[in-house]
Design a protein around this motif. Structure first.
Motif, short mmCIF file in Angstrom:
data_model
loop_
_atom_site.label_atom_id
_atom_site.label_comp_id
_atom_site.label_asym_id
_atom_site.label_seq_id
_atom_site.Cartn_x
_atom_site.Cartn_y
_atom_site.Cartn_z
N UNK A 21 -105.48 -6.24 -24.07
CA UNK A 21 -105.77 -6.92 -22.81
C UNK A 21 -105.29 -8.35 -22.90
N UNK A 22 -104.74 -8.84 -21.83
CA UNK A 22 -104.32 -10.24 -21.74
C UNK A 22 -105.04 -10.88 -20.56
N UNK A 23 -105.27 -12.17 -20.69
CA UNK A 23 -105.93 -12.92 -19.62
C UNK A 23 -104.98 -14.00 -19.15
N UNK A 24 -104.93 -14.21 -17.85
CA UNK A 24 -104.07 -15.23 -17.27
C UNK A 24 -104.90 -16.05 -16.29
N UNK A 25 -104.61 -17.36 -16.26
CA UNK A 25 -105.31 -18.28 -15.37
C UNK A 25 -104.25 -19.00 -14.54
N UNK A 26 -104.45 -19.08 -13.23
CA UNK A 26 -103.49 -19.77 -12.38
C UNK A 26 -104.17 -20.23 -11.10
N UNK A 27 -103.46 -21.04 -10.33
CA UNK A 27 -103.95 -21.51 -9.04
C UNK A 27 -103.00 -21.04 -7.94
N UNK A 28 -103.55 -20.92 -6.75
CA UNK A 28 -102.77 -20.49 -5.59
C UNK A 28 -103.05 -21.46 -4.45
N UNK A 29 -102.00 -21.85 -3.73
CA UNK A 29 -102.15 -22.59 -2.49
C UNK A 29 -101.73 -21.64 -1.37
N UNK A 30 -102.54 -21.53 -0.35
CA UNK A 30 -102.28 -20.57 0.70
C UNK A 30 -102.52 -21.21 2.06
N UNK A 31 -101.61 -20.97 3.00
CA UNK A 31 -101.83 -21.39 4.38
C UNK A 31 -102.88 -20.48 4.99
N UNK A 32 -103.80 -21.07 5.70
CA UNK A 32 -104.91 -20.31 6.28
C UNK A 32 -104.43 -19.25 7.27
N UNK A 33 -103.29 -19.49 7.91
CA UNK A 33 -102.81 -18.56 8.92
C UNK A 33 -101.93 -17.45 8.39
N UNK A 34 -101.70 -17.38 7.08
CA UNK A 34 -100.81 -16.35 6.56
C UNK A 34 -101.46 -14.97 6.61
N UNK A 35 -100.63 -13.94 6.58
CA UNK A 35 -101.10 -12.58 6.76
C UNK A 35 -101.81 -12.00 5.53
#
Length: 86
Positions: A21-35
């Motif tokens: 098993x591998x673990x990954x950590x990341x961040x996401x920026x998302x526009x509120x209006x995206x699908x």
């Protein structure tokens, strides 16, 4: 449009090494209006970024938090410093 920021911790089973098993950590920026729902965006990040080693059928999300813009920027700044110092 309002932007939303997320911190994600996910795990997956590797294709190339049995029972690992591998673990990954990341961040996401998302526009509120995206699908896409934010969870699907995280799945897409892992599927595209780790396609060589990640088995998509085993991806699980251990943590998924909405964070502030300041926390998002601080995490990415720290992550970039770590990459530079490796």
């Amino acid at each position: 449009m309002k932007k939303r920021y997320f911190y994600v911790v996910a795990s997956y089973m590797r294709k190339d090494i049995a029972n690992t098993w591998c673990k990954v950590v990341f961040t996401i920026m998302k526009d509120d209006g995206s699908a896409l729902f934010p969870l699907m965006e995280a799945f897409k990040v892992i599927s595209e970024g780790y396609s060589e080693i990640a088995d998509p059928a085993t991806i699980q999300f251990d943590n998924y938090l909405e964070i502030s813009k300041e926390d998002y920027e601080a995490y990415n700044k720290l992550n970039n410093l770590v990459k530079v110092n490796k």
